[in-house]
Scaffold this motif. Structure first.
Motif: not given
Lengths: 219, 443
Positions: B22-44
């Motif tokens: 569960p702890r790994i999943n929480r950390g992984v989800q957070m990293a994924f969301v932050v990373g995805a937001l940064l990556t999505l900036l590439s559309f703008v």
């Protein structure tokens, strides 16, 4: 009694003493590494310095039981490596005709230069495949190799020096039992030359260490 | 004798990652969301958009390298019948098993290549007809830099080849580098790596149940031929993913360079993985002696990387042939000279001096700091290999995009590793050499 006879008697006594086996220390034999380590701790705590353990294979933790300090060998190797690296750089700079101290002398004092000239063979500024006379990329292989070479020398000969090798004889080799040190027995040898060594008291200590056999060594 | 450390299997500490999930999943989800937001900036953000393909390739190669390093480590330990490494081998097997994840992560690389953003000779519209293939993939600003500035002229390339030619002259090489062959080869490599990884993982996990020492003998036997297979595939993958970014340039040493980085980053990852596991009360069997050996491996490959990097540079510098030197010239302009010089210091001098002595290797905190540094400089090394190539990406460094893609792929990667290790022991419990490993001591 004439003085001549007295001298003769003295000489004979000295010769007899020289011929007689001299007490050189004690050899303690153990059957297990555990017993050896326990005894080694007590010898260490008794403050001996000229003593050693002999085992058929490396026994982990024995250096702690013997109170051996970490070796300074790595620092010797580091010194050797740095020397080799510098030497490689200077060698190449010099043989390629870059002689900074000599050129300085020439500039400042022609006399010294002239006096030293016969003893300072000069390098050749020789262009190879269009590369600069002096360029680090070309020099790194030689610097690297000399670093390795002098590090290896420092490690090998430094180890000999720290262990006071080569040594061709040791009192333990007079013991027949000691042959098993390369097979299935564990030994502690305490040398009589140790400043804390006392024939009676050290023997008493040795007898109390739980050794399977205690032997007096001769030299 | 070190009888105190020779604990019977029944007395070993916690060895299951399951409670930690569960702890790994929480950390992984957070990293994924932050990373995805940064990556999505590439559309703008245009600067992001120009760099996204090349950066994705860097991030993909980063995790591919760790996986391949793990695969090499597992095969190597069996090949040499290593005793010390048994307690760290299961996690390495888990990391190597991530080869099953690689084809998925590879999809954007394949798309980018097909569209002509990455490997010029493998782009779909690269001209492979005959010996004078003049593909226009990177020379065409519309494709090389979609929406961005026109690609700067390439003086080195222009001088070397009279401009414009971006597919190799040799028909066979053009064919070899073409998209279908590139894709086919990569898929074949993924299949081979997954086969090797799952064999060693499966055998090792099965041994936890039956304790059959014959499994160890079989794995040792297979390790030798599979090591050869690994060496060839790893080398060729390095050629395909990184060296082919310049279809003209070649270096026979490049595969070894790629491999050195792979194994280096894997050792750093393994050290960090055990540090994290131990902080959560797992895998207590891994002590200073094992850290010391992992640290030695990492140190050795810092030196090995420098040795190979320098050898490759020195030969090309000394030979001074335009079609070879162009690759290094490109890394000495547009500010890349600073990165090149910095790599010598950051990727060799600093870790060399920091890891040289016995002291930091036996102290997990220091060794983990060294590992984090090694991972960082390894990623810079990958950027140095990739980014000077696609013309569009040369000018603007976008660390936020790197961070974003590293986080996204890292989250997927960590989750996959955790899944590989769920339900199995973190230590090969009934490996015949486990006692050697537990009692292991360095001199």
């Amino acid at each position: 009694m004439s003085t001549a006879t007295l001298d003769h008697a003295k000489q004979a006594a000295a010769a007899a003493e020289a011929a007689a086996p001299k007490h050189a220390g004690l050899l303690l034999e153990f059957e297990t590494p555990a017993a050896l380590m326990k005894a080694a701790e007590q010898v260490r705590d008794a403050g001996f310095s000229k003593w050693d353990c002999h085992t058929p294979y490396p026994v982990h933790g024995l250096d702690r039981c013997m109170g051996i300090q970490p070796t300074i060998l790595p620092w010797i190797v580091l010194g050797g490596g740095l020397t080799g690296c510098t030497l490689g750089l200077i060698l190449q700079a010099y043989t390629n005709g870059i002689e900074l101290p000599v050129s300085l002398m020439q500039a400042e004092n022609g006399v010294i230069r002239e006096l030293l000239a016969p003893f300072l063979p000069s390098g050749y500024p020789y262009v190879v495949s269009g590369k600069p006379i002096f360029s680090i990329p070309a020099n790194i292989p030689v610097m690297f190799e000399l670093t390795i070479l002098l590090s290896a020398f420092a490690a090998f000969f430094g180890m000999w020096g720290l262990n006071m090798l080569p040594r061709f004889h040791h009192p333990v080799f007079t013991s027949a039992r000691f042959k098993r040190a390369t097979n299935d027995r564990f030994f502690i040898s305490i040398e009589a030359e140790d400043p804390r060594y006392d024939r009676q008291r050290t023997r008493a200590l040795a007898d109390g260490l739980g050794a399977a056999h205690v032997e007096e060594l001769v030299a | 004798m070190a009888s105190a450390t020779m604990t019977a299997p029944a007395q070993l500490g916690a060895r299951r990652i399951d409670d930690l999930l569960p702890r790994i999943n929480r950390g992984v989800q957070m990293a994924f969301v932050v990373g995805a937001l940064l990556t999505l900036l590439s559309f703008v953000v245009p600067a992001f958009r120009e760099r996204v393909w090349a950066t994705y390739l860097a991030a993909f190669t980063f995790y591919l390298g760790i996986t391949l390093g793990g695969l090499f480590f597992v095969v190597l330990q069996h090949l040499v019948r290593a005793g010390w490494s048994v307690v760290v081998r299961r996690v390495a097997e888990g990391i190597a098993l991530n080869t099953k994840l690689l084809p998925v992560l590879f999809i954007p690389v394949a798309v980018g290549t097909y569209q002509g953003h990455l490997h010029p000779a493998a782009a779909a519209h690269a001209d492979h007809g005959g010996g004078h293939g003049a593909a226009h993939a990177p020379a065409d600003p519309g494709h090389a830099a979609p929406g961005g500035a026109p690609a700067p002229a390439d003086p080195a390339h222009g001088a070397g080849h009279g401009g414009g030619h971006h597919a190799p002259h040799a028909p066979l090489k053009a064919k070899w580098l073409s998209f279908p062959w590139f894709l086919g080869r990569m898929l074949l490599f993924f299949a081979i790596w997954y086969g090797i990884a799952s064999y060693f993982y499966g055998s090792s996990v099965a041994q936890d149940q039956d304790g059959d020492p014959a499994r160890t003998s079989r794995m040792t036997w297979w390790a030798a031929p599979l090591m050869i297979v690994f060496a060839l595939t790893c080398s060729l993958a390095g050629f395909d993913l990184l060296m082919a970014l310049d279809p003209y340039w070649y270096s026979t040493m490049f595969g070894v360079y790629f491999f050195a980085g792979c194994f280096l980053s894997f050792m750093a990852t393994l050290i960090i993985a055990f540090y994290v596991l131990r902080r959560h009360g797992l895998a207590w069997e891994v002590g200073p002696e094992h850290y010391h050996d992992m640290g030695k491996f990492m140190f050795a490959f810092v030196v090995f990387w420098a040795y190979i990097a320098y050898s490759q540079f020195m030969l090309i510098w000394y030979g001074n042939i335009p079609e070879e030197t162009v690759w290094y010239l490109r890394r000495m302009e547009h500010g890349w000279l600073l990165v090149s010089a910095w790599l010598i210091v950051g990727h060799f001098v600093i870790p060399f001096l920091a890891l040289l002595s016995r002291f930091p290797k036996r102290r997990p905190e220091l060794l983990v700091a060294g590992s984090a540094w090694v991972l960082f400089v390894h990623y810079i090394d990958l950027q140095w290999l990739i980014l000077p190539q696609p013309e569009a990406a040369r000018a603007v460094p976008v660390p936020l995009l790197d961070l974003g893609l590293l986080l996204v792929l890292g989250a997927v990667y960590v989750r996959s590793t955790a899944a590989n290790l769920t339900g199995v022991s973190l230590i090969p419990e009934r490996d015949p050499r486990l006692r050697d490993s537990l009692a292991h001591e360095n001199f």
